[in-house]
Scaffold this motif. Structure first.
Motif, PDB file in Angstrom:
ATOM      1  N   ASN A  20      28.829-146.918  47.671  1.00 36.14           N
ATOM      2  CA  ASN A  20      29.364-147.617  48.837  1.00 36.14           C
ATOM      3  C   ASN A  20      29.666-146.654  49.975  1.00 36.14           C
ATOM      4  O   ASN A  20      29.398-146.956  51.142  1.00 36.14           O
ATOM      5  CB  ASN A  20      30.632-148.386  48.466  1.00 36.14           C
ATOM      6  CG  ASN A  20      30.368-149.477  47.468  1.00 36.14           C
ATOM      7  OD1 ASN A  20      29.251-149.980  47.359  1.00 36.14           O
ATOM      8  ND2 ASN A  20      31.386-149.861  46.728  1.00 36.14           N
ATOM      9  N   LEU A  21      30.195-145.497  49.652  1.00 32.59           N
ATOM     10  CA  LEU A  21      30.520-144.505  50.672  1.00 32.59           C
ATOM     11  C   LEU A  21      29.253-143.917  51.279  1.00 32.59           C
ATOM     12  O   LEU A  21      29.161-143.746  52.498  1.00 32.59           O
ATOM     13  CB  LEU A  21      31.392-143.409  50.062  1.00 32.59           C
ATOM     14  CG  LEU A  21      32.080-142.452  51.012  1.00 32.59           C
ATOM     15  CD1 LEU A  21      32.928-143.206  52.025  1.00 32.59           C
ATOM     16  CD2 LEU A  21      32.946-141.485  50.252  1.00 32.59           C
ATOM     17  N   ARG A  22      28.269-143.637  50.451  1.00 34.06           N
ATOM     18  CA  ARG A  22      26.998-143.120  50.978  1.00 34.06           C
ATOM     19  C   ARG A  22      26.328-144.133  51.889  1.00 34.06           C
ATOM     20  O   ARG A  22      25.778-143.769  52.942  1.00 34.06           O
ATOM     21  CB  ARG A  22      26.053-142.748  49.842  1.00 34.06           C
ATOM     22  CG  ARG A  22      26.442-141.457  49.145  1.00 34.06           C
ATOM     23  CD  ARG A  22      25.421-141.028  48.093  1.00 34.06           C
ATOM     24  NE  ARG A  22      25.537-141.903  46.925  1.00 34.06           N
ATOM     25  CZ  ARG A  22      24.540-142.611  46.417  1.00 34.06           C
ATOM     26  NH1 ARG A  22      23.344-142.561  46.953  1.00 34.06           N
ATOM     27  NH2 ARG A  22      24.734-143.373  45.354  1.00 34.06           N
ATOM     28  N   ASP A  23      26.368-145.413  51.521  1.00 36.30           N
ATOM     29  CA  ASP A  23      25.778-146.449  52.364  1.00 36.30           C
ATOM     30  C   ASP A  23      26.497-146.548  53.704  1.00 36.30           C
ATOM     31  O   ASP A  23      25.869-146.716  54.755  1.00 36.30           O
ATOM     32  CB  ASP A  23      25.817-147.808  51.655  1.00 36.30           C
ATOM     33  CG  ASP A  23      24.853-147.879  50.482  1.00 36.30           C
ATOM     34  OD1 ASP A  23      23.934-147.034  50.412  1.00 36.30           O
ATOM     35  OD2 ASP A  23      25.036-148.780  49.637  1.00 36.30           O
ATOM     36  N   ALA A  24      27.832-146.440  53.693  1.00 38.66           N
ATOM     37  CA  ALA A  24      28.602-146.506  54.935  1.00 38.66           C
ATOM     38  C   ALA A  24      28.267-145.321  55.842  1.00 38.66           C
ATOM     39  O   ALA A  24      28.152-145.476  57.060  1.00 38.66           O
ATOM     40  CB  ALA A  24      30.096-146.542  54.635  1.00 38.66           C
ATOM     41  N   VAL A  25      28.120-144.152  55.259  1.00 36.82           N
ATOM     42  CA  VAL A  25      27.774-142.972  56.058  1.00 36.82           C
ATOM     43  C   VAL A  25      26.379-143.128  56.652  1.00 36.82           C
ATOM     44  O   VAL A  25      26.152-142.813  57.821  1.00 36.82           O
ATOM     45  CB  VAL A  25      27.866-141.686  55.199  1.00 36.82           C
ATOM     46  CG1 VAL A  25      27.268-140.495  55.924  1.00 36.82           C
ATOM     47  CG2 VAL A  25      29.306-141.403  54.826  1.00 36.82           C
ATOM     48  N   ASN A  26      25.449-143.650  55.880  1.00 40.31           N
ATOM     49  CA  ASN A  26      24.079-143.816  56.376  1.00 40.31           C
ATOM     50  C   ASN A  26      23.968-144.904  57.437  1.00 40.31           C
ATOM     51  O   ASN A  26      23.120-144.815  58.322  1.00 40.31           O
ATOM     52  CB  ASN A  26      23.129-144.118  55.220  1.00 40.31           C
ATOM     53  CG  ASN A  26      22.931-142.915  54.328  1.00 40.31           C
ATOM     54  OD1 ASN A  26      23.056-141.778  54.756  1.00 40.31           O
ATOM     55  ND2 ASN A  26      22.640-143.161  53.064  1.00 40.31           N
ATOM     56  N   ARG A  27      24.817-145.938  57.363  1.00 35.28           N
ATOM     57  CA  ARG A  27      24.770-147.025  58.345  1.00 35.28           C
ATOM     58  C   ARG A  27      25.402-146.646  59.680  1.00 35.28           C
ATOM     59  O   ARG A  27      25.048-147.191  60.712  1.00 35.28           O
ATOM     60  CB  ARG A  27      25.513-148.250  57.811  1.00 35.28           C
ATOM     61  CG  ARG A  27      24.747-149.090  56.862  1.00 35.28           C
ATOM     62  CD  ARG A  27      25.482-150.394  56.635  1.00 35.28           C
ATOM     63  NE  ARG A  27      26.890-150.153  56.332  1.00 35.28           N
ATOM     64  CZ  ARG A  27      27.453-150.299  55.137  1.00 35.28           C
ATOM     65  NH1 ARG A  27      26.723-150.692  54.129  1.00 35.28           N
ATOM     66  NH2 ARG A  27      28.727-150.068  54.954  1.00 35.28           N
ATOM     67  N   GLY A  28      26.337-145.738  59.675  1.00 32.48           N
ATOM     68  CA  GLY A  28      27.098-145.418  60.883  1.00 32.48           C
ATOM     69  C   GLY A  28      26.276-144.688  61.929  1.00 32.48           C
ATOM     70  O   GLY A  28      25.292-144.017  61.637  1.00 32.48           O
ATOM     71  N   ASP A  29      26.704-144.845  63.166  1.00 30.14           N
ATOM     72  CA  ASP A  29      26.073-144.137  64.278  1.00 30.14           C
ATOM     73  C   ASP A  29      26.769-142.785  64.454  1.00 30.14           C
ATOM     74  O   ASP A  29      27.967-142.665  64.230  1.00 30.14           O
ATOM     75  CB  ASP A  29      26.210-144.946  65.571  1.00 30.14           C
ATOM     76  CG  ASP A  29      25.440-146.260  65.498  1.00 30.14           C
ATOM     77  OD1 ASP A  29      24.391-146.279  64.845  1.00 30.14           O
ATOM     78  OD2 ASP A  29      25.895-147.240  66.101  1.00 30.14           O
ATOM     79  N   PRO A  30      26.035-141.774  64.893  1.00 27.95           N
ATOM     80  CA  PRO A  30      26.657-140.475  65.129  1.00 27.95           C
ATOM     81  C   PRO A  30      27.683-140.581  66.253  1.00 27.95           C
ATOM     82  O   PRO A  30      27.568-141.448  67.100  1.00 27.95           O
ATOM     83  CB  PRO A  30      25.506-139.577  65.552  1.00 27.95           C
ATOM     84  CG  PRO A  30      24.276-140.279  65.100  1.00 27.95           C
ATOM     85  CD  PRO A  30      24.593-141.728  65.067  1.00 27.95           C
ATOM     86  N   PRO A  31      28.662-139.767  66.352  1.00 31.83           N
ATOM     87  CA  PRO A  31      29.063-138.717  65.426  1.00 31.83           C
ATOM     88  C   PRO A  31      29.843-139.287  64.267  1.00 31.83           C
ATOM     89  O   PRO A  31      30.560-140.277  64.392  1.00 31.83           O
ATOM     90  CB  PRO A  31      29.946-137.814  66.276  1.00 31.83           C
ATOM     91  CG  PRO A  31      30.571-138.736  67.247  1.00 31.83           C
ATOM     92  CD  PRO A  31      29.534-139.793  67.517  1.00 31.83           C
ATOM     93  N   LYS A  32      29.707-138.638  63.130  1.00 30.85           N
ATOM     94  CA  LYS A  32      30.428-139.043  61.941  1.00 30.85           C
ATOM     95  C   LYS A  32      30.698-137.807  61.085  1.00 30.85           C
ATOM     96  O   LYS A  32      29.971-136.819  61.170  1.00 30.85           O
ATOM     97  CB  LYS A  32      29.657-140.087  61.155  1.00 30.85           C
ATOM     98  CG  LYS A  32      28.246-139.705  60.820  1.00 30.85           C
ATOM     99  CD  LYS A  32      27.494-140.871  60.263  1.00 30.85           C
ATOM    100  CE  LYS A  32      26.007-140.566  60.270  1.00 30.85           C
ATOM    101  NZ  LYS A  32      25.216-141.702  59.950  1.00 30.85           N
ATOM    102  N   ILE A  33      31.753-137.880  60.301  1.00 28.82           N
ATOM    103  CA  ILE A  33      32.111-136.778  59.405  1.00 28.82           C
ATOM    104  C   ILE A  33      31.880-137.275  57.996  1.00 28.82           C
ATOM    105  O   ILE A  33      32.600-138.156  57.526  1.00 28.82           O
ATOM    106  CB  ILE A  33      33.566-136.345  59.610  1.00 28.82           C
ATOM    107  CG1 ILE A  33      33.785-135.908  61.053  1.00 28.82           C
ATOM    108  CG2 ILE A  33      33.935-135.224  58.642  1.00 28.82           C
ATOM    109  CD1 ILE A  33      35.205-135.621  61.411  1.00 28.82           C
ATOM    110  N   PRO A  34      30.866-136.768  57.292  1.00 27.00           N
ATOM    111  CA  PRO A  34      30.570-137.256  55.946  1.00 27.00           C
ATOM    112  C   PRO A  34      31.635-136.835  54.955  1.00 27.00           C
ATOM    113  O   PRO A  34      32.455-135.986  55.234  1.00 27.00           O
ATOM    114  CB  PRO A  34      29.221-136.615  55.612  1.00 27.00           C
ATOM    115  CG  PRO A  34      29.154-135.406  56.479  1.00 27.00           C
ATOM    116  CD  PRO A  34      29.957-135.716  57.701  1.00 27.00           C
ATOM    117  N   TYR A  35      31.598-137.434  53.776  1.00 22.87           N
ATOM    118  CA  TYR A  35      32.563-137.106  52.729  1.00 22.87           C
ATOM    119  C   TYR A  35      32.255-135.772  52.099  1.00 22.87           C
ATOM    120  O   TYR A  35      31.194-135.242  52.193  1.00 22.87           O
ATOM    121  CB  TYR A  35      32.620-138.208  51.672  1.00 22.87           C
ATOM    122  CG  TYR A  35      31.348-138.444  50.915  1.00 22.87           C
ATOM    123  CD1 TYR A  35      31.164-137.873  49.683  1.00 22.87           C
ATOM    124  CD2 TYR A  35      30.336-139.226  51.442  1.00 22.87           C
ATOM    125  CE1 TYR A  35      30.011-138.090  48.969  1.00 22.87           C
ATOM    126  CE2 TYR A  35      29.183-139.436  50.735  1.00 22.87           C
ATOM    127  CZ  TYR A  35      29.013-138.880  49.511  1.00 22.87           C
ATOM    128  OH  TYR A  35      27.864-139.089  48.820  1.00 22.87           O
TER     129      TYR A  35
END
Length: 75
Positions: free
Chosen positions: A60-75
């Motif tokens: 679920n966390l990986r999917d949320a990171v992949n769906r988000g638009d930049p900028p983002k801070i991955p886990y």
């Protein structure tokens, strides 16, 4: 935690959710009873716990990171 999710700061979000899931915190029964099951905070925490769950190698966390638009801070 909700603000961190909106900022797409998944690293800090998972750290806070993990900290709140610690056994020492979970034993605070009186505090948990103060939060009604249907309260907004309890519902949001449940959703964020599902987002940060380890099931499926953090799927679920990986999917949320992949769906988000930049900028983002991955886990």
């Amino acid at each position: 935690c909700v603000a961190l999710q909106q900022l797409q700061n998944y690293h800090s979000l998972s750290a806070i959710v993990s900290g709140l899931g610690n056994a020492s915190i979970l034993r605070l029964k009186h505090t948990k009873e103060a939060l009604a099951k249907k309260s907004k905070a309890a519902k949001q925490f449940s959703e964020l716990s599902d987002l940060c769950s380890m099931s499926g190698s953090f799927k679920n966390l990986r999917d949320a990171v992949n769906r988000g638009d930049p900028p983002k801070i991955p886990y």
